[in-house]
Design a protein around this motif. Structure first.
Motif, PDB file in Angstrom:
ATOM      1  N   TRP A   1      -2.411   7.220   5.133  1.00 22.10           N
ATOM      2  CA  TRP A   1      -1.910   8.582   5.150  1.00 22.10           C
ATOM      3  C   TRP A   1      -0.809   8.733   6.195  1.00 22.10           C
ATOM      4  O   TRP A   1      -0.822   8.043   7.205  1.00 22.10           O
ATOM      5  CB  TRP A   1      -3.039   9.563   5.497  1.00 22.10           C
TER       6      TRP A   1
ATOM      7  N   HIS B   1       0.851  -1.195   0.000  1.00 21.31           N
ATOM      8  CA  HIS B   1       0.000   0.000   0.000  1.00 21.31           C
ATOM      9  C   HIS B   1       0.884   1.241   0.000  1.00 21.31           C
ATOM     10  O   HIS B   1       1.811   1.338   0.807  1.00 21.31           O
ATOM     11  CB  HIS B   1      -0.888   0.040   1.258  1.00 21.31           C
ATOM     12  N   ASN B   2       0.599   2.187  -0.894  1.00 24.92           N
ATOM     13  CA  ASN B   2       1.280   3.481  -0.848  1.00 24.92           C
ATOM     14  C   ASN B   2       0.704   4.285   0.300  1.00 24.92           C
ATOM     15  O   ASN B   2      -0.462   4.144   0.654  1.00 24.92           O
ATOM     16  CB  ASN B   2       1.073   4.262  -2.150  1.00 24.92           C
TER      17      ASN B   2
ATOM     18  N   GLY C   1     -10.508   7.227  -4.519  1.00 22.11           N
ATOM     19  CA  GLY C   1      -9.371   7.362  -5.425  1.00 22.11           C
ATOM     20  C   GLY C   1      -7.996   7.332  -4.772  1.00 22.11           C
ATOM     21  O   GLY C   1      -6.994   7.498  -5.447  1.00 22.11           O
ATOM     22  N   ARG C   2      -7.908   7.142  -3.489  1.00 24.43           N
ATOM     23  CA  ARG C   2      -6.616   7.103  -2.792  1.00 24.43           C
ATOM     24  C   ARG C   2      -6.468   5.752  -2.095  1.00 24.43           C
ATOM     25  O   ARG C   2      -7.425   5.020  -1.911  1.00 24.43           O
ATOM     26  CB  ARG C   2      -6.520   8.226  -1.749  1.00 24.43           C
ATOM     27  N   SER C   3      -5.255   5.473  -1.646  1.00 18.74           N
ATOM     28  CA  SER C   3      -5.007   4.192  -0.975  1.00 18.74           C
ATOM     29  C   SER C   3      -5.728   4.103   0.364  1.00 18.74           C
ATOM     30  O   SER C   3      -6.039   3.021   0.835  1.00 18.74           O
ATOM     31  CB  SER C   3      -3.509   3.996  -0.760  1.00 18.74           C
TER      32      SER C   3
ATOM     33  N   ASP D   1       0.055   8.139   1.381  1.00 16.97           N
ATOM     34  CA  ASP D   1       0.002   9.518   0.889  1.00 16.97           C
ATOM     35  C   ASP D   1       0.216  10.497   2.034  1.00 16.97           C
ATOM     36  O   ASP D   1      -0.079  10.200   3.183  1.00 16.97           O
ATOM     37  CB  ASP D   1      -1.357   9.795   0.227  1.00 16.97           C
TER      38      ASP D   1
END
Length: 171
Positions: A118, A86-87, A113-115, A89
């Motif tokens: 955070w 997992h990236n 739209g994001r992983s 952000d």
């Protein structure tokens, strides 16, 4: 005096010796002074710069020591217990390099739209609901691997396995 070809065993020994000498020479040239060659395995340590702590409502978040990461020069990756990468952000940041005992936190908050993973140095994002309805539990529970890769130094600043218990209630 005429000699025949060398045996396979003798050739193998010479090849291993030559390879060892070449590897030693290459390591001496490539490694910065004070560093050693070796394989590093992510581990758990009582002195670890990474650990799971309780965020809002007891939900687990990952704490990273202030000196372990420059948020502009590093990329942060998570691997869940099932092996999925997992990236992470960047969320709200006060400082790109937390200092003076400050820390960075990795939390889970799904957004379209994001992983959903955070990193922030703003404690209000992980310990309160001032900016969102609350952080969500990491799922599944188990050993999560945290890697902080420094793009300038081209090496991992952090590579640790952090045990995180699964969600206690559905999110």
């Amino acid at each position: 005096m005429r000699r025949g070809p060398i045996s396979t065993g003798t050739a193998t020994i010479f090849a291993v010796v030559i390879a060892a000498v070449m590897m030693t020479a290459v390591a001496a040239v490539l490694l910065p002074p004070g560093e050693t060659a070796g394989i590093t395995v992510p581990g758990r340590s009582s002195a670890s710069p990474v650990e799971a702590v309780a965020g809002y409502n007891g939900t687990s978040v990952i704490w990273i020591a202030a000196d372990a990461v420059n948020l502009t020069e590093c990329r942060v990756y998570l691997t869940d217990p099932e092996g999925v990468l997992h990236n992470v952000d960047a969320a709200v940041l006060r400082n790109t390099t937390p200092a003076d005992g400050r820390a960075a936190y990795i939390f889970y908050l799904p957004v379209d739209g994001r992983s959903g993973y955070w990193i922030t140095d703003e404690p209000d994002l992980v310990f309160t609901t001032a900016h969102h309805p609350g952080v969500r539990p990491f799922s599944p529970g188990g050993d999560w691997r945290v890697v902080v890769y420094d793009r300038l130094l081209r090496k991992n600043r952090v590579d640790r396995v952090v045990p995180i218990s699964g969600p206690s209630s559905p999110a």
